[in-house]
Structures are given as C-alpha cells and as structure tokens.
Design a protein around this motif. Structure first.
Motif, mmCIF file in Angstrom:
data_model
loop_
_atom_site.group_PDB
_atom_site.id
_atom_site.type_symbol
_atom_site.label_atom_id
_atom_site.label_comp_id
_atom_site.label_asym_id
_atom_site.label_seq_id
_atom_site.Cartn_x
_atom_site.Cartn_y
_atom_site.Cartn_z
ATOM 1 N N ILE A 71 0.872 -1.179 0.000
ATOM 2 C CA ILE A 71 0.000 0.000 0.000
ATOM 3 C C ILE A 71 0.909 1.229 0.000
ATOM 4 O O ILE A 71 1.782 1.363 0.858
ATOM 5 C CB ILE A 71 -0.919 0.011 1.231
ATOM 6 C CG1 ILE A 71 -1.797 -1.252 1.231
ATOM 7 C CG2 ILE A 71 -1.788 1.263 1.253
ATOM 8 C CD1 ILE A 71 -2.597 -1.417 2.505
ATOM 9 N N ASP A 73 1.458 5.658 -0.759
ATOM 10 C CA ASP A 73 0.830 6.967 -0.707
ATOM 11 C C ASP A 73 0.438 7.407 -2.110
ATOM 12 O O ASP A 73 1.198 7.234 -3.073
ATOM 13 C CB ASP A 73 1.803 7.978 -0.090
ATOM 14 C CG ASP A 73 1.180 9.350 0.037
ATOM 15 O OD1 ASP A 73 1.455 10.193 -0.839
ATOM 16 O OD2 ASP A 73 0.424 9.573 0.996
ATOM 17 N N GLY A 188 1.994 0.824 3.699
ATOM 18 C CA GLY A 188 1.298 -0.247 4.404
ATOM 19 C C GLY A 188 1.313 -1.523 3.600
ATOM 20 O O GLY A 188 1.952 -1.623 2.549
ATOM 21 N N GLU A 190 -1.044 -5.606 3.071
ATOM 22 C CA GLU A 190 -2.172 -6.476 3.401
ATOM 23 C C GLU A 190 -1.761 -7.914 3.129
ATOM 24 O O GLU A 190 -1.229 -8.222 2.057
ATOM 25 C CB GLU A 190 -3.405 -6.103 2.586
ATOM 26 C CG GLU A 190 -4.643 -6.922 2.952
ATOM 27 C CD GLU A 190 -5.898 -6.431 2.242
ATOM 28 O OE1 GLU A 190 -6.867 -7.230 2.150
ATOM 29 O OE2 GLU A 190 -5.923 -5.276 1.778
ATOM 30 N N ARG A 236 -4.636 -5.926 7.410
ATOM 31 C CA ARG A 236 -4.268 -4.782 6.578
ATOM 32 C C ARG A 236 -3.726 -3.694 7.497
ATOM 33 O O ARG A 236 -4.408 -3.265 8.433
ATOM 34 C CB ARG A 236 -5.472 -4.262 5.789
ATOM 35 C CG ARG A 236 -5.177 -2.987 4.970
ATOM 36 C CD ARG A 236 -6.447 -2.415 4.377
ATOM 37 N NE ARG A 236 -6.215 -1.159 3.708
ATOM 38 C CZ ARG A 236 -6.033 -1.010 2.398
ATOM 39 N NH1 ARG A 236 -6.083 -2.075 1.614
ATOM 40 N NH2 ARG A 236 -5.828 0.176 1.865
ATOM 41 N N ASP A 238 -2.399 0.120 7.466
ATOM 42 C CA ASP A 238 -2.389 1.366 6.709
ATOM 43 C C ASP A 238 -2.385 2.503 7.726
ATOM 44 O O ASP A 238 -3.220 2.523 8.634
ATOM 45 C CB ASP A 238 -3.622 1.449 5.800
ATOM 46 C CG ASP A 238 -3.549 2.589 4.798
ATOM 47 O OD1 ASP A 238 -3.149 3.700 5.215
ATOM 48 O OD2 ASP A 238 -3.886 2.394 3.628
ATOM 49 N N GLN A 243 -8.550 2.746 7.941
ATOM 50 C CA GLN A 243 -8.101 1.924 6.818
ATOM 51 C C GLN A 243 -7.585 0.552 7.250
ATOM 52 O O GLN A 243 -7.671 -0.411 6.507
ATOM 53 C CB GLN A 243 -7.000 2.650 6.020
ATOM 54 C CG GLN A 243 -7.434 3.966 5.412
ATOM 55 C CD GLN A 243 -8.567 3.783 4.429
ATOM 56 O OE1 GLN A 243 -8.567 2.881 3.595
ATOM 57 N NE2 GLN A 243 -9.585 4.631 4.556
ATOM 58 N N SER A 244 -7.043 0.444 8.441
ATOM 59 C CA SER A 244 -6.462 -0.818 8.895
ATOM 60 C C SER A 244 -7.527 -1.714 9.524
ATOM 61 O O SER A 244 -8.471 -1.228 10.153
ATOM 62 C CB SER A 244 -5.349 -0.557 9.916
ATOM 63 O OG SER A 244 -4.283 0.146 9.322
#
Length: 393
Positions: A71, A73, A188, A190, A236, A238, A243-244
C-alpha cells in the motif's frame, strides 16, 4: 499480525500468557503460547485462602497464502508514474540512437579505395589487349569480391555494435526504474494467512456437593482440555484513519468439560484448635463449583474476530468477536464479544507498543439455557494488557 515476543495479562481471569513467533520459512511462521493463571479468577486472589491453578501450552503454524500486497501513498505513486513515463520516453530515444549508430568511418574509407582502384582498372582495360586485358579483368573481379566482403563485414559489425548498445540501454533503464521504485516509501501492506494449532490446558478446581457427608462435600479435581484450531485470517496495515483492519474466521474442536456452566460458590471452613476450655478458631475461605459436573465432552466452537482501527496511526480500534458453541449434552449457545483497544508506544521502535483492551463478552445471548442469572451477570467484563518482551542480545 507481527512476529516477536509478547506478554498478555488478563486481569479478570488473573492469567498471564507468554507468546512467541518467528519465521521458519519464507511463508511459514511458527508460534507458541504458554499461559497460566488462577482458576477462580482475580477476586479469589484477595478473598480466598486456597487457590487452584490453570496452566496450558499452545502451538500454532501459519502459512502465508499469497504475497503481501503493498500500500503506497497516492501522491508518491503519482510522482512515481510521472517519472517512470519520462524514463520510458528517454529510454526509447536512446534505443533508436543505439540501433541507428554504426561505426562506418573505416568501412567507408576502405570502400572508397576499392571504388577508386576499380575505376582505374576499368580505364586501363580500354587500352590493353590480349593477355594483359585478361589480367586486368581478373583484377577488376578481385576488387569487386573484396568490396562485397567489406560490405558484408560492415553490416555484421554494425549489427553487433547496435545489439551491444541496446543491451546497455536496457541495463540503464532497469537500474533507473529500480531506483524509482526504491524512492517510493511503502505506506502499508495487506496479507492473508491460514493457521492450524493444537493446545492443552490443565485446570485445577474444587467441586461442592451439598448433599454429601460433611467431610466429602468438597473434592479437588484436575482436567486436561485438548483443542485443535483451524482459521483463516487477514490483516491490513495502513497509517490512514479507518483503513487498517484484522479479521479471522475459524473453528475449534476440543475435548472439554462443563466447569464454566457450573455455579461458583464461596466456602468458609472454621476449624478449631486447642482444648474445650481454651479453643482457637481459624477461618479458611475458598471458591468451589456447584452443579452436575461432566468431563470428556466433545465440543465445537465456530468464531469470528474483527478489529477495525479508527484513527491515523492505528492507536485505537473497536473489536467484535461473536462465537457459536456446540457442546455434548448441552444446547448450542451464542456468544457476542465487544471490545475497545488502545495502543501506546513502549519505545522508539514502531513495533514496540503496549495494547490495552476493555471487553465485554456476553454469554448465551439468547438464553437457551434458561439461566437464573441476568445477561450481564453471566457475562465476562475485563481488561487485557499486552506488551512486548525484548530479550538482551
């Protein structure tokens, strides 16, 4: 979701768990947990003179089902693709220049000399006759053959040189493209795992039978619970808000007992010491369990676990963990757990954090067992505290 060493304290159950995990292959993680505590819970530590212990060991093997998804930016990605497109355009121009460039200077000079010699021999051919004329013809043919050889060699040399330059352009492009990839920071990831584990827990406890003789009303027991777990989980990470997440779904087969379904009662014994005229009494308090005790029960627990991290930096999360329990000689029951997790940095390392979770686990949500106690009284309310353990090197 991370490898390492952690200690987790369940304050309500007065239980401490030590967990460790490490990669044993590119996609395989081996983990273990040793846990121990007081069977009767934290309150009994302060109110009981006699306590029973609970200790267990679990081993888990996890397999990474697919490569981790990175993940990045959004702004970094936009800048990366702009620079990558410019790099591709520059590489295409260099490839065209490499393919068209030929070292022809020496070849052109040699061909020019051959053409001059052929012209001179042709002019001489008109002024000769007989054997001399035949010799001139042979010389002209020899010059022509040499000229063709020069042309063939020049083409081969040009192709070889162009191929070498094209390879240099490709190597340059690969090196520059890797540099661009390294310039984009990973925000990040996943990952998905499938895990299988086995555990055993030995529980000591006391049973209370008010219908028996006084000396036999309280008896001490031990039972070893065996369990096997299979689950799939996904994580996940992030740094952005909301988001996580972490979720898992699985099942647990076990050979268990029904101690958790029995009523816990407080027992007070008052033994006396001394003669009839001068006696001293002492009170001994402890907890025991009352009801019909069964062991070696086959049980299946199907569970779902879900964390949703709320704010940037993943400093807090809501936790939902429902489960459905089917146990031999008992009606199936449904549990619903709710929790709120908070994380605090323990050091300068981003992986060193202390986690504290306040939770409520509602037992037998639909009251299929017709319990006399209310829903909250038959539920668990507690706090879990987890912190990293760093061994000196």
């Amino acid at each position: 979701g991370t490898t390492g060493n952690y200690a987790t304290l369940n304050i309500k159950d007065a239980e401490l768990a030590l967990t460790t995990s490490a990669f044993v292959g590119r996609r395989v993680v081996l983990g273990g947990e040793l846990h121990g505590g007081i069977t009767e819970g934290l309150v009994s530590v302060f109110s009981s003179s006699k306590l029973s212990s609970r200790v267990g060991l679990e081993v888990e093997l996890s397999y990474l089902t697919s490569d981790a998804t990175g993940i990045f930016d959004l702004e970094d990605c936009s800048a990366y693709y702009r620079r990558l497109n410019a790099l591709r355009g520059d590489s295409a121009v260099r490839a065209v220049e490499a393919a068209g460039a030929m070292p022809l200077t020496l070849t052109i000079l040699a061909l020019s000399r051959a053409d001059s010699l052929a012209a001179a021999l042709t002019a001489r051919l008109d002024s000769t006759s007989g054997a001399s004329r035949d010799s001139v013809r042979v010389a002209i043919q020899s010059v022509g053959v040499r000229r063709l050889a020069l042309q063939r060699d020049s083409i081969a040399q040009a192709q070889f040189a162009a191929a070498d330059r094209l390879k240099q352009v490709r190597d340059w492009y690969v090196s520059e493209a890797r540099g661009l990839q390294d310039s984009v920071a990973l925000a990040g990831f996943e990952v998905g795992w499938i895990s299988a584990g086995y555990g055993g827990t030995n529980t000591g406890f006391r049973l209370f039978d008010p219908s028996g003789p006084l000396d036999g009303q309280v008896s001490k027991h031990d039972f070893l619970t065996h369990s096997a777990v299979l689950k799939y989980w996904r994580f996940r990470h992030d740094p952005g808000a909301f988001q996580s997440f972490y979720w898992s779904f699985g099942g647990e087969l076990s050979i268990a007992h029904n101690l958790g379904s029995l009523a816990k009662v407080g027992i007070t014994e008052t033994p006396t010491f001394g003669t009839d005229s001068n006696e001293r009494a002492a009170e001994i308090e402890y907890a025991a369990y009352e009801g019909e005790y069964r062991k070696d029960l086959k049980a299946l627990r199907v569970f779902y676990d879900y964390y949703r991290f709320l704010f940037a930096g993943n400093s807090s999360a809501v936790h939902v963990f429902p489960a459905h329990v089917m146990k031999e000689h008992e009606k199936p029951t449904t549990e619903l757990g709710l929790g709120f997790l908070m994380s605090f940095p323990a050091s300068d390392k981003p992986t060193d954090s202390v986690h504290a979770e306040v939770f409520l686990n509602l037992k037998d949500v639909f009251d299929v067992g017709n319990n006399d106690a209310g829903r909250l009284k038959r539920s668990d309310i507690g706090v879990l505290v987890s912190f990293p353990i760093n061994f000196p090197r």
